[in-house]
Scaffold this motif. Structure first.
Motif, PDB file in Angstrom:
ATOM      1  N   ALA A 142       0.843  -1.186   0.000  1.00 60.30           N
ATOM      2  CA  ALA A 142       0.000   0.000   0.000  1.00 60.30           C
ATOM      3  C   ALA A 142       0.879   1.237   0.000  1.00 60.30           C
ATOM      4  CB  ALA A 142      -0.900  -0.002   1.237  1.00 60.30           C
ATOM      5  N   ALA A 143       0.429   2.267  -0.679  1.00 54.78           N
ATOM      6  CA  ALA A 143       1.159   3.533  -0.820  1.00 54.78           C
ATOM      7  C   ALA A 143       2.398   3.407  -1.697  1.00 54.78           C
ATOM      8  CB  ALA A 143       1.521   4.139   0.536  1.00 54.78           C
ATOM      9  N   GLU A 144       2.600   2.227  -2.287  1.00 53.32           N
ATOM     10  CA  GLU A 144       3.648   2.034  -3.303  1.00 53.32           C
ATOM     11  C   GLU A 144       3.091   1.144  -4.417  1.00 53.32           C
ATOM     12  OE1 GLU A 144       7.892   1.627  -2.197  1.00 53.32           O
ATOM     13  OE2 GLU A 144       7.165   1.440  -0.132  1.00 53.32           O
ATOM     14  N   VAL A 145       1.862   1.409  -4.800  1.00 47.60           N
ATOM     15  CA  VAL A 145       1.174   0.537  -5.748  1.00 47.60           C
ATOM     16  C   VAL A 145       1.801   0.613  -7.142  1.00 47.60           C
ATOM     17  CG1 VAL A 145      -1.027   0.068  -6.903  1.00 47.60           C
ATOM     18  CG2 VAL A 145      -0.980   0.585  -4.449  1.00 47.60           C
ATOM     19  N   PHE A 146       2.122   1.818  -7.602  1.00 44.14           N
ATOM     20  CA  PHE A 146       2.744   1.940  -8.923  1.00 44.14           C
ATOM     21  C   PHE A 146       4.089   1.209  -8.949  1.00 44.14           C
ATOM     22  CE2 PHE A 146       0.615   6.149 -10.468  1.00 44.14           C
ATOM     23  CZ  PHE A 146      -0.591   5.488 -10.539  1.00 44.14           C
TER      24      PHE A 146
END
Length: 237
Positions: A142-146
């Motif tokens: 989460a918060a690093e999906v890309f």
């Protein structure tokens, strides 16, 4: 007595912390060191460590520059692809252009380089490739999906391409580091302590942990390994 010819190793993304450690792990080779920025750091490393190396810069987000770069690439014995950067933030807050930039560096440039090197190499020439992906490419963050997305794409490529080029004397493997103690992962000390409490081995990983695993994957001891994903995370995930 003839001296054995040195192996030629290309390290893409050599100016970062892991790239530097990989360069030192392959210090007996003739090195081709890529960076977009950080050229002075690499020149200092070459001089300080007395490496046999040449710089081969390229902006991996520039498709035209990448095309010229791969056309000028000499035959190599090994490729270690370390290039890339993380991106933090919620998907709903991210500009889609940020995903495009990550894709260009982590996926498109990587594939274009490998495509070109494999196409030009002699059939009987052995080529070993190691891609430095991430634990988030396996489990997601989460918060690093890309970032997780492009790292997962790297792993899909490794597993599929290994099946395609095994008969042509090409091995390709990947490593997925967990929390490695690098400037990219610098946070407040409390966060590091919290992570270490969740890691069974009780410490953060080092760049040397990653570099030694990559060195193993390029060695004769790993000659029957291809399409393999090796996790380097101290049991964290």
């Amino acid at each position: 007595m003839h001296r054995q010819k040195a192996m030629k190793t290309l390290i893409v993304g050599a100016s970062g912390a892991i790239g530097r450690a990989v360069s030192l792990a392959f210090r007996e080779d003739e090195l081709i060191l890529h960076a977009n920025e950080g050229h002075e750091r690499l020149r200092h490393l070459i001089d300080e460590e007395n490496l046999s190396a040449e710089l081969f810069p390229c902006d991996l987000t520039d498709r035209g520059a990448v095309e010229s770069w791969v056309q000028e690439m000499p035959n190599v014995d090994r490729i270690v692809y370390v290039a890339g950067h993380a991106l933090h933030g919620l998907v709903v807050d991210q500009a889609i252009d940020e995903l495009d930039r990550l894709y260009e560096i982590h996926v498109r440039a990587m594939i274009r380089l490998i495509q070109s090197v494999v196409a030009k190499k002699p059939y009987d020439h052995q080529l070993d490739i190691v891609i430095v992906s991430s634990i988030w490419g396996e489990v997601g963050a989460a918060a690093e999906v890309f970032y997780s997305t492009v790292k997962a794409a790297q792993l899909g490529f490794v597993k599929a391409f290994a099946r395609e080029v095994g008969p042509f004397n090409v091995r390709i493997n990947a490593v997925t580091p967990g929390w490695i103690d690098t400037p990219m992962n610098d946070t407040v000390e409390e966060s590091k302590e919290s992570v270490m409490n969740d890691i069974p081995l009780g410490r953060l990983g080092t760049v040397e942990d990653v570099a030694k695993t990559i060195r193993f994957l390029c060695s004769p001891e790993a000659s029957y390994m291809t399409g393999t994903i090796l996790r380097i995370d101290g049991g964290w995930q």
